[in-house]
Write an enzyme that holds these catalytic residues in place. Structure first.
Site, mmCIF file in Angstrom:
data_model
loop_
_atom_site.group_PDB
_atom_site.id
_atom_site.type_symbol
_atom_site.label_atom_id
_atom_site.label_comp_id
_atom_site.label_asym_id
_atom_site.label_seq_id
_atom_site.Cartn_x
_atom_site.Cartn_y
_atom_site.Cartn_z
ATOM 1 C CG HIS A 124 -2.295 13.535 -9.354
ATOM 2 N ND1 HIS A 124 -2.933 12.421 -8.885
ATOM 3 C CD2 HIS A 124 -0.963 13.199 -9.433
ATOM 4 C CE1 HIS A 124 -2.044 11.459 -8.683
ATOM 5 N NE2 HIS A 124 -0.848 11.903 -9.007
ATOM 6 C CD GLU B 208 -2.904 -1.151 0.117
ATOM 7 O OE1 GLU B 208 -2.936 -0.192 -0.690
ATOM 8 O OE2 GLU B 208 -3.619 -2.167 -0.001
ATOM 9 N N GLY B 209 0.416 2.259 -0.721
ATOM 10 C CA GLY B 209 1.173 3.505 -0.868
ATOM 11 C C GLY B 209 0.888 4.512 0.234
ATOM 12 C CG PHE B 210 2.622 8.929 1.708
ATOM 13 C CD1 PHE B 210 3.386 8.778 2.852
ATOM 14 C CD2 PHE B 210 2.013 10.157 1.473
ATOM 15 C CE1 PHE B 210 3.542 9.831 3.762
ATOM 16 C CE2 PHE B 210 2.166 11.217 2.369
ATOM 17 C CZ PHE B 210 2.921 11.050 3.516
ATOM 18 C CG ASN B 211 -1.297 10.075 -0.880
ATOM 19 O OD1 ASN B 211 -1.349 11.033 -0.125
ATOM 20 N ND2 ASN B 211 -0.388 9.997 -1.851
ATOM 21 C CB THR C 36 -5.177 7.260 -2.325
ATOM 22 O OG1 THR C 36 -3.860 6.808 -2.631
ATOM 23 C CG2 THR C 36 -6.116 6.076 -2.272
ATOM 24 N NE ARG D 157 -0.420 6.941 -8.606
ATOM 25 C CZ ARG D 157 0.326 5.854 -8.837
ATOM 26 N NH1 ARG D 157 1.094 5.765 -9.912
ATOM 27 N NH2 ARG D 157 0.300 4.852 -7.964
HETATM 28 N N1 GDP Z 1 6.194 13.442 -6.969
HETATM 29 C C1 GDP Z 1 5.073 12.809 -7.302
HETATM 30 N N2 GDP Z 1 4.902 11.554 -6.896
HETATM 31 C C2 GDP Z 1 3.747 10.928 -7.215
HETATM 32 C C3 GDP Z 1 2.733 11.562 -7.991
HETATM 33 N N3 GDP Z 1 1.735 10.689 -8.149
HETATM 34 C C4 GDP Z 1 2.097 9.573 -7.498
HETATM 35 N N4 GDP Z 1 3.310 9.705 -6.936
HETATM 36 C C5 GDP Z 1 4.080 8.719 -6.134
HETATM 37 O O1 GDP Z 1 3.439 7.481 -6.176
HETATM 38 C C6 GDP Z 1 2.827 7.229 -4.931
HETATM 39 C C7 GDP Z 1 1.402 6.870 -5.246
HETATM 40 O O2 GDP Z 1 0.957 6.013 -4.372
HETATM 41 P P1 GDP Z 1 -0.275 6.314 -3.454
HETATM 42 O O3 GDP Z 1 0.114 7.314 -2.453
HETATM 43 O O4 GDP Z 1 -0.667 4.970 -3.030
HETATM 44 O O5 GDP Z 1 -1.420 6.921 -4.403
HETATM 45 P P2 GDP Z 1 -2.218 6.156 -5.562
HETATM 46 O O6 GDP Z 1 -1.492 4.899 -5.878
HETATM 47 O O7 GDP Z 1 -2.230 7.139 -6.700
HETATM 48 O O8 GDP Z 1 -3.588 5.867 -5.037
HETATM 49 C C8 GDP Z 1 2.884 8.491 -4.098
HETATM 50 O O9 GDP Z 1 2.979 8.262 -2.734
HETATM 51 C C9 GDP Z 1 4.099 9.165 -4.687
HETATM 52 O O10 GDP Z 1 5.267 8.684 -4.076
HETATM 53 C C10 GDP Z 1 2.968 12.895 -8.413
HETATM 54 O O11 GDP Z 1 2.143 13.528 -9.072
HETATM 55 N N5 GDP Z 1 4.150 13.482 -8.046
HETATM 56 MG MG MG Z 2 -1.501 3.262 -4.199
#
Ligand code: GDP
Ligand code: MG
Length: 456
Positions: free
Chosen positions: A316, A58-61, A415, A318
């Protein structure tokens, strides 16, 4: 199958054991003991700890959302008037280690929450402590490297080598897992029971070799986080860890308490400062004119919808893994640019800020399709920012910049985009300027994201 009945729980009276690896025996029926094992405090008067860990990919958000489920639970426990035993819990913030999307300079590295969030703000909502604080409260040494006012915790390897290694045992670990039949039967009633594990068991947590437990059970679970209260009520254990914490759902999504907790998650002030400077210099933002000033203390925020935002479009975009995993929903670069151009024309703006995880060849393609008609701005961190705040901090700075834009368009089901939308709700933007997404075909006709309005 053993059904979980709170009254039947074998009451575990195991103190947290801080031992030299050789041995300092634990004292039953005690709370915390000091290192000699001589002085112990009783659990009733001392702090008790709740740890939580999350499914590794799982990612940061999403992790931020899981934090909220537990912070709200702890907030409620603290308010509890009837059961004093439940008031002493502290929520230990899991370091940001091994995130799938981030590069780490040292492996494994334990990034504390203070690098990304304003801990004092968090504490105004829930009783949280950093993992390194927990360690130092209980006499466990860790190697720390000081970077300004935050600490990056490092691995214990050298302590194994020097023999200075101490072990921390968490009294009760529950690995949350979904009921296997839940999706077949479609019955979604609130329930939990200790069952055989249907997922791999972890015995070390947060990538610390010395943080472990002798008492690990799998808890099939369906329902809200507060359902876990009965586990605390029926135990005198001093420390609990809930692994796969994401299995428990929000008690109530989107209510007043949810938003209080969300508002308490202010980013580290320096990250805001860096983003502000960039907005002013590159995007002509002016918080006063743009009506985007918030009080210093989130508790003083008031409902409003009059934010205007800086004179730029925030996007944004992605890419990376989403291009494959959401291939039916993610536009091609060409279609994304089409939508960006239409919106810039409609809003009479000429600057677009793009937050993205796209590779540089895609950014060059966007540039070539937008310029010279429009100006595209992306964020490139100064060296010191990249070194200090790493991928996680750069991603946050880009999120902040999108939050302060006149108009925002995000990515379907990301997220990262959701958290920007929430930030804009807190800043007081009109709803129409926030809940938008890039459509697969470059039109504006695809389904809109769900609108979760702020509640005070
Ligand atoms: N710098 C930057 N990193 C991003 C961006 N979009 C995604 N990321 C990176 O990819 C991760 C995406 O994972 P998450 O937080 O799970 O969000 P999700 O996967 O889009 O739902 C983020 O925590 C960032 O480290 C962006 O627009 N800019
Ligand atoms: Mg994610």
């Amino acid at each position: 199958m053993m059904v979980f009945k709170p009254n039947n729980i074998k009451i575990c009276i195991v103190s947290i054991i801080l031992t030299l690896i050789s041995d300092v025996s634990s004292m039953e029926d005690a709370g915390f003991c000091d290192l000699s094992g001589e002085t112990c405090t009783t659990p009733a008067n001392s702090d008790r700890y709740i740890f939580y860990d999350i499914n590794p990919p799982e990612g940061f958000n999403l992790r931020r959302d899981v934090y909220m489920r537990y912070a709200i639970w702890l907030h409620k426990l603290q308010m509890n008037r009837n059961d004093l035993n439940l008031k002493n819990f502290k929520l230990v913030l899991p370091p940001w280690s091994h995130l799938y999307h981030w590069k780490y300079s040292e492996v494994p590295e334990h990034i504390p929450w203070a690098l990304y969030f304003d801990i004092e703000s968090l504490k105004k909502f829930a009783p949280v402590i950093e993992m390194h604080q927990f360690f130092s409260d209980y006499g466990v040494t860790y190697k720390k490297v000081e970077i300004d006012d935050v600490y990056i915790l490092q691995h214990y390897q050298d302590m194994f080598e020097t023999g200075k290694f101490k072990k921390v045992e968490i009294d009760d670990v529950y690995i949350l897992q979904h009921y296997q039949d839940m999706f077949e039967t479609g019955k979604f009633e609130e329930k939990m029971s200790i069952e055989d594990c249907n997922i791999p068991i972890r015995v070390n947590y947060f990538y610390y070799n010395n943080l472990t437990s002798n008492n690990v059970r799998c808890l099939s679970f369906h329902g809200h986080t507060s359902q876990l209260t009965s586990i605390l009520k029926n135990s005198t254990a001093s420390s609990f860890l809930f692994d796969h914490a994401e299995v428990a759902l929000h008690d109530m999504f989107g209510d007043k308490l949810y938003w209080k907790c969300r508002r308490s998650m202010r980013f580290n002030r320096e990250l805001h400062k860096i983003a502000k400077k960039f907005r002013e210099e590159q995007l002509d933002a002016d918080d006063k004119k743009d009506m985007t000033i918030l009080p210093d203390d989130w508790r003083k925020e008031i409902p409003r919808r009059n934010a205007i935002g800086g004179p730029y479009l925030g996007i944004h975009l992605r890419r990376a893994d989403f291009v494959r995993s959401r291939s039916k929903e993610i536009p091609t670069i060409e279609n994304a640019v089409k939508q960006i151009k239409n919106k810039l024309y409609e809003l009479k703006l000429n600057k677009v800020f793009i937050a993205t995880d796209a590779p540089s060849n895609e950014i060059i393609e966007i540039q070539s399709r937008l310029e010279p008609e429009y100006t595209i701005i992306t964020y490139k961190p100064e060296d010191w920012v990249g070194e200090k705040y790493k991928d996680g901090g750069i991603a946050i700075i880009e999120q902040i910049i999108c939050s302060y834009a006149r108009y925002f368009i995000g990515t379907y089901e990301s997220t990262y985009s959701f958290r920007i939308q929430e930030e804009r709700e807190i800043l007081g933007f009109p709803v129409e300027s926030t809940f938008n997404r890039l459509c697969y075909d470059g039109s504006e006709s695809c389904s809109k994201p769900s609108i979760w309005k702020i509640v005070y």
